[in-house]
Design a protein around this motif. Structure first.
Motif, PDB file in Angstrom:
ATOM      1  N   UNK A   1     -36.129  54.900  32.429  1.00  0.00           N
ATOM      2  CA  UNK A   1     -37.529  55.141  32.107  1.00  0.00           C
ATOM      3  C   UNK A   1     -38.088  56.155  33.111  1.00  0.00           C
ATOM      4  N   UNK A   2     -38.930  55.724  34.057  1.00  0.00           N
ATOM      5  CA  UNK A   2     -39.502  56.676  35.021  1.00  0.00           C
ATOM      6  C   UNK A   2     -38.860  56.591  36.406  1.00  0.00           C
ATOM      7  N   UNK A   3     -37.874  55.734  36.578  1.00  0.00           N
ATOM      8  CA  UNK A   3     -37.197  55.580  37.870  1.00  0.00           C
ATOM      9  C   UNK A   3     -35.868  56.327  37.830  1.00  0.00           C
ATOM     10  N   UNK A   4     -35.553  57.087  38.875  1.00  0.00           N
ATOM     11  CA  UNK A   4     -34.314  57.871  38.914  1.00  0.00           C
ATOM     12  C   UNK A   4     -33.461  57.465  40.106  1.00  0.00           C
ATOM     13  N   UNK A   5     -32.142  57.423  39.867  1.00  0.00           N
ATOM     14  CA  UNK A   5     -31.177  57.111  40.913  1.00  0.00           C
ATOM     15  C   UNK A   5     -30.119  58.213  40.897  1.00  0.00           C
ATOM     16  N   UNK A   6     -29.832  58.796  42.069  1.00  0.00           N
ATOM     17  CA  UNK A   6     -28.862  59.885  42.158  1.00  0.00           C
ATOM     18  C   UNK A   6     -27.529  59.383  42.691  1.00  0.00           C
ATOM     19  N   UNK A   7     -26.438  60.008  42.195  1.00  0.00           N
ATOM     20  CA  UNK A   7     -25.079  59.646  42.593  1.00  0.00           C
ATOM     21  C   UNK A   7     -24.296  60.900  42.935  1.00  0.00           C
ATOM     22  N   UNK A   8     -23.287  60.743  43.791  1.00  0.00           N
ATOM     23  CA  UNK A   8     -22.465  61.882  44.213  1.00  0.00           C
ATOM     24  C   UNK A   8     -21.512  62.347  43.130  1.00  0.00           C
ATOM     25  N   UNK A   9     -21.126  61.449  42.234  1.00  0.00           N
ATOM     26  CA  UNK A   9     -20.160  61.833  41.203  1.00  0.00           C
ATOM     27  C   UNK A   9     -20.578  61.264  39.852  1.00  0.00           C
ATOM     28  N   UNK A  10     -20.048  61.882  38.815  1.00  0.00           N
ATOM     29  CA  UNK A  10     -20.310  61.396  37.458  1.00  0.00           C
ATOM     30  C   UNK A  10     -19.709  60.008  37.273  1.00  0.00           C
ATOM     31  N   UNK A  11     -18.544  59.769  37.864  1.00  0.00           N
ATOM     32  CA  UNK A  11     -17.887  58.464  37.737  1.00  0.00           C
ATOM     33  C   UNK A  11     -18.753  57.344  38.324  1.00  0.00           C
ATOM     34  N   UNK A  12     -19.359  57.592  39.491  1.00  0.00           N
ATOM     35  CA  UNK A  12     -20.246  56.588  40.098  1.00  0.00           C
ATOM     36  C   UNK A  12     -21.452  56.320  39.209  1.00  0.00           C
ATOM     37  N   UNK A  13     -22.017  57.380  38.655  1.00  0.00           N
ATOM     38  CA  UNK A  13     -23.186  57.238  37.788  1.00  0.00           C
ATOM     39  C   UNK A  13     -22.831  56.450  36.533  1.00  0.00           C
ATOM     40  N   UNK A  14     -21.692  56.764  35.926  1.00  0.00           N
ATOM     41  CA  UNK A  14     -21.276  56.055  34.708  1.00  0.00           C
ATOM     42  C   UNK A  14     -20.948  54.586  34.995  1.00  0.00           C
ATOM     43  N   UNK A  15     -20.376  54.297  36.148  1.00  0.00           N
ATOM     44  CA  UNK A  15     -20.096  52.908  36.533  1.00  0.00           C
ATOM     45  C   UNK A  15     -21.401  52.125  36.696  1.00  0.00           C
ATOM     46  N   UNK A  16     -22.409  52.761  37.291  1.00  0.00           N
ATOM     47  CA  UNK A  16     -23.723  52.139  37.452  1.00  0.00           C
ATOM     48  C   UNK A  16     -24.329  51.828  36.085  1.00  0.00           C
ATOM     49  N   UNK A  17     -24.243  52.791  35.166  1.00  0.00           N
ATOM     50  CA  UNK A  17     -24.790  52.597  33.817  1.00  0.00           C
ATOM     51  C   UNK A  17     -24.073  51.451  33.116  1.00  0.00           C
ATOM     52  N   UNK A  18     -22.753  51.392  33.224  1.00  0.00           N
ATOM     53  CA  UNK A  18     -21.986  50.327  32.580  1.00  0.00           C
ATOM     54  C   UNK A  18     -22.388  48.955  33.109  1.00  0.00           C
ATOM     55  N   UNK A  19     -22.542  48.850  34.430  1.00  0.00           N
ATOM     56  CA  UNK A  19     -22.956  47.579  35.039  1.00  0.00           C
ATOM     57  C   UNK A  19     -24.357  47.199  34.590  1.00  0.00           C
ATOM     58  N   UNK A  20     -25.256  48.168  34.587  1.00  0.00           N
ATOM     59  CA  UNK A  20     -26.636  47.910  34.178  1.00  0.00           C
ATOM     60  C   UNK A  20     -26.695  47.455  32.721  1.00  0.00           C
TER      61      UNK A  20
END
Length: 59
Positions: free
Chosen positions: A21-40
């Motif tokens: 929504x309006x909150x953003x979280x930054x990650x060093x790699x695409x893999x880390x970001x996708x893992x975060x999304x999967x967990x969420x």
């Protein structure tokens, strides 16, 4: 909740940003970001049991 993944460039270099929504979280790699999304998404889709309210006895 809308979840979006996008590449960004900052003074620190190339990063990946997950927008919730309006909150953003930054990650060093695409893999880390996708893992975060999967967990969420797994947590959001998990069953959530709400406690039952106890009714006080009137008398």
């Amino acid at each position: 909740m809308q979840i979006q993944l996008s590449p960004i460039t900052t003074y620190q270099g190339h990063r990946w940003q997950v927008s919730l929504d309006r909150h953003c979280v930054s990650f060093r790699s695409e893999a880390e970001a996708r893992a975060f999304i999967a967990t969420l998404q797994a947590r959001l889709q998990a069953p959530h049991h709400l406690p039952h309210e106890r009714q006080s006895e009137a008398g």
